[in-house]
Design a protein around this motif. Sequence first.
Motif, PDB file in Angstrom:
ATOM      1  N   ASP A   1       0.810  -1.223   0.000  1.00  0.00           N
ATOM      2  CA  ASP A   1       0.000   0.000   0.000  1.00  0.00           C
ATOM      3  C   ASP A   1       0.838   1.266   0.000  1.00  0.00           C
ATOM      4  N   HIS A   2       2.151   1.140  -0.022  1.00  0.00           N
ATOM      5  CA  HIS A   2       3.026   2.306  -0.029  1.00  0.00           C
ATOM      6  C   HIS A   2       3.630   2.565  -1.406  1.00  0.00           C
ATOM      7  N   TRP A   3       3.182   1.819  -2.421  1.00  0.00           N
ATOM      8  CA  TRP A   3       3.723   1.999  -3.765  1.00  0.00           C
ATOM      9  C   TRP A   3       3.418   3.378  -4.319  1.00  0.00           C
ATOM     10  N   SER A   4       2.284   3.961  -3.949  1.00  0.00           N
ATOM     11  CA  SER A   4       1.929   5.291  -4.451  1.00  0.00           C
ATOM     12  C   SER A   4       1.188   6.054  -3.367  1.00  0.00           C
ATOM     13  N   ASP A   5       1.217   7.382  -3.453  1.00  0.00           N
ATOM     14  CA  ASP A   5       0.562   8.225  -2.465  1.00  0.00           C
ATOM     15  C   ASP A   5      -0.942   8.283  -2.669  1.00  0.00           C
ATOM     16  N   SER A   6      -1.391   8.041  -3.883  1.00  0.00           N
ATOM     17  CA  SER A   6      -2.820   8.116  -4.171  1.00  0.00           C
ATOM     18  C   SER A   6      -3.168   7.105  -5.256  1.00  0.00           C
TER      19      SER A   6
END
Length: 251
Positions: A18-23
């Motif tokens: 879940d930290h691959w992208s900010d949004s």
Amino acid sequence: MADTFQEFTDPRLVLLYDHWSDSRDDVEFYLALADELGPADLVDIGCGTGAVTCELALARPRQERRVSGFDPAPRMLEIARHRPGAERVRWVEGDASRLEGGAFDLAIMTAHVPQVIFEQDAWALALRETYRAVRPGGHLAFESRNPSARAWEAWTPQRSQRLLCGTPLGEVEQWIELLDVDGDLVTYDIHYRLESGEELISHDALRFRSLEEIEAGLAVAGFSMQRVYGDWDRSPARADSPELIVVAGRA
């Protein structure tokens, strides 16, 4: 192709997912689509950590919308079950073969799940099982990267390197190493360097199906393609569009 997608099964890599992208632009798209189609029973096939699933469940009262999340990876579901709103979702460990017949008005596959199902027989089976699970008049929606955009050309250590911050494992360096492009099948490794210096690697493969192949597969399963968008803003699909976002219907 054995031992692919370790980020779905390795307990440390699952924590980073879940930290691959900010949004995630897909969340708003699927929320709007569900509001438009108004399904009472909705299923997220390959729901992963439940980012979209829980948002869909929270967006409407339970009496208006019943949401299910199916995924074959138990470690991903473990995270999903602890999200805000998770108590409003029915979580099922399994793939499309576990779907109940005629149980849903809308089925979605997010996070490029159709590409993750890279084996052609498995994809055909997933479409058949989804058709069986969708009620007459219902819909299937999903996205697949547009092969014409050739996203894999940016999957080099130099162009893909980034820092994942605020993860349960601290700051983690991530980069992609392209291995092979064989027709529409792309294989690559995702590297993660932890603060300790240890390096973890996930071996992955994605199928970049053309729009024509996607439409043909839907037709064989019984679906008819209704709409195709090229990006999350619902712009038309063009040769250089990054996505093929498909909304198909069952008669």
